[in-house]
Design a protein around this motif. Structure first.
Motif, PDB file in Angstrom:
ATOM      1  N   SER A 250      13.896  30.020   4.188  1.00  0.00           N
ATOM      2  CA  SER A 250      13.428  31.027   3.219  1.00  0.00           C
ATOM      3  C   SER A 250      11.978  30.812   2.809  1.00  0.00           C
ATOM      4  O   SER A 250      11.366  31.688   2.219  1.00  0.00           O
ATOM      5  CB  SER A 250      14.308  30.985   1.963  1.00  0.00           C
TER       6      SER A 250
ATOM      7  N   GLN B 296      17.966  37.676  -9.033  1.00  0.00           N
ATOM      8  CA  GLN B 296      17.837  37.886  -7.598  1.00  0.00           C
ATOM      9  C   GLN B 296      17.529  36.580  -6.865  1.00  0.00           C
ATOM     10  O   GLN B 296      18.043  36.342  -5.777  1.00  0.00           O
ATOM     11  CB  GLN B 296      16.739  38.917  -7.315  1.00  0.00           C
TER      12      GLN B 296
ATOM     13  N   TRP C 290      18.360  33.560  -7.931  1.00  0.00           N
ATOM     14  CA  TRP C 290      19.614  32.805  -8.007  1.00  0.00           C
ATOM     15  C   TRP C 290      20.567  33.276  -6.899  1.00  0.00           C
ATOM     16  O   TRP C 290      21.153  32.455  -6.179  1.00  0.00           O
ATOM     17  CB  TRP C 290      20.249  32.975  -9.384  1.00  0.00           C
ATOM     18  N   ALA C 291      20.715  34.590  -6.758  1.00  0.00           N
ATOM     19  CA  ALA C 291      21.627  35.136  -5.743  1.00  0.00           C
ATOM     20  C   ALA C 291      21.169  34.768  -4.332  1.00  0.00           C
ATOM     21  O   ALA C 291      21.990  34.416  -3.477  1.00  0.00           O
ATOM     22  CB  ALA C 291      21.723  36.651  -5.896  1.00  0.00           C
ATOM     23  N   THR C 292      19.877  34.818  -4.079  1.00  0.00           N
ATOM     24  CA  THR C 292      19.340  34.452  -2.762  1.00  0.00           C
ATOM     25  C   THR C 292      19.643  32.994  -2.448  1.00  0.00           C
ATOM     26  O   THR C 292      20.053  32.660  -1.330  1.00  0.00           O
ATOM     27  CB  THR C 292      17.815  34.713  -2.720  1.00  0.00           C
TER      28      THR C 292
ATOM     29  N   THR D 196      22.043  31.016  -3.774  1.00  0.00           N
ATOM     30  CA  THR D 196      23.474  30.746  -3.605  1.00  0.00           C
ATOM     31  C   THR D 196      24.011  31.375  -2.322  1.00  0.00           C
ATOM     32  O   THR D 196      24.867  30.780  -1.663  1.00  0.00           O
ATOM     33  CB  THR D 196      24.292  31.198  -4.837  1.00  0.00           C
ATOM     34  N   ARG D 197      23.502  32.546  -1.922  1.00  0.00           N
ATOM     35  CA  ARG D 197      23.913  33.145  -0.640  1.00  0.00           C
ATOM     36  C   ARG D 197      23.510  32.267   0.538  1.00  0.00           C
ATOM     37  O   ARG D 197      24.173  32.253   1.566  1.00  0.00           O
ATOM     38  CB  ARG D 197      23.320  34.542  -0.469  1.00  0.00           C
ATOM     39  N   ALA D 198      22.422  31.531   0.378  1.00  0.00           N
ATOM     40  CA  ALA D 198      21.963  30.642   1.457  1.00  0.00           C
ATOM     41  C   ALA D 198      22.870  29.415   1.600  1.00  0.00           C
ATOM     42  O   ALA D 198      22.786  28.699   2.587  1.00  0.00           O
ATOM     43  CB  ALA D 198      20.525  30.201   1.190  1.00  0.00           C
ATOM     44  N   GLY D 199      23.722  29.164   0.597  1.00  0.00           N
ATOM     45  CA  GLY D 199      24.654  28.036   0.687  1.00  0.00           C
ATOM     46  C   GLY D 199      24.489  26.978  -0.370  1.00  0.00           C
ATOM     47  O   GLY D 199      25.136  25.929  -0.310  1.00  0.00           O
TER      48      GLY D 199
ATOM     49  N   THR E 185      25.188  25.458  -3.966  1.00  0.00           N
ATOM     50  CA  THR E 185      26.288  25.554  -4.918  1.00  0.00           C
ATOM     51  C   THR E 185      25.762  25.781  -6.336  1.00  0.00           C
ATOM     52  O   THR E 185      24.899  25.022  -6.796  1.00  0.00           O
ATOM     53  CB  THR E 185      27.123  24.247  -4.892  1.00  0.00           C
TER      54      THR E 185
END
Length: 198
Positions: free
Chosen positions: A132, A181, A183-185, A187-190, A192
């Motif tokens: 990222s 957004q 935070w979501a990026t 956590t979506r990347a893996g 925790t």
């Protein structure tokens, strides 16, 4: 908790395991984030540092840790052009602001109502976030930081070691309007999600 910050996302033990073996993200927006600038910025840094005779502002993009003169807690310093950002524990914020108010030829601004502080920690932080671009400073010394854009807003990414000794850490200072957004990026990347109890 009573301060509005999540204590845990279900299991503190699982969150601690993620910190020790993978990567976790913690919202630490209750920590003080203050920007100091102007000709008196170096004097302001010396006024808050316990070792005031040896601490100096470094080149923009670098940083370091100081012990605070007034309470012995540690703070992260991120150097900018004739300025610096300082991140302090929640219990140190009001005293920091009071100390800075007495230093001439500088201005300071508390950024907590404008920014969120997200800290990503764990040995796989670079592996997970590397693609990222968020983690590019992790190969640099502690305190190194850079600014990049996310949804046309600035994000400061800084290498940190203040969370736990020996644990790779990344502080992200994020505009409040895009914090969810980011935070979501993450956590979506893996990564925790972890609460402040971790």
């Amino acid at each position: 908790g009573d301060d509005g910050f999540v204590l845990n996302f279900g299991s503190v033990e699982e969150e601690l395991r993620a910190i020790e073996s993978s990567a976790a993200v913690i919202d630490r927006s209750d920590w003080g984030i203050v920007r100091v600038n102007g000709p008196g910025a170096a004097a302001a840094l010396r006024a808050i540092a316990k070792s005031d005779d040896t601490v100096e502002l470094t080149s923009p993009g670098t940083g370091f840790e100081i012990e605070l003169k007034f309470d012995g807690r540690f703070a992260q310093i991120y150097a900018q052009n004739q300025a610096f950002l300082v991140i302090v524990p929640p219990s140190s914020t009001s005293r920091l602001l009071s100390e800075l108010a007495s230093v001439p030829e500088q201005q300071f601004m508390e950024l907590n109502d404008k920014c969120a502080l997200l800290t990503v920690v764990g040995p796989k932080t670079n592996d997970i976030l590397g693609p990222s671009g968020l983690a590019q400073v992790l190969s640099d010394p502690v305190g190194s930081h850079c600014v990049f854009g996310f949804e046309n807003r600035p994000v400061i990414a800084a290498r940190t070691a203040e969370y736990r000794d020996g644990v790779i850490g990344l502080n992200l200072i994020v505009d409040e309007g895009i914090a969810g957004q980011v935070w979501a990026t993450i956590t979506r990347a893996g990564v925790t999600p972890a609460g402040s109890e971790a």
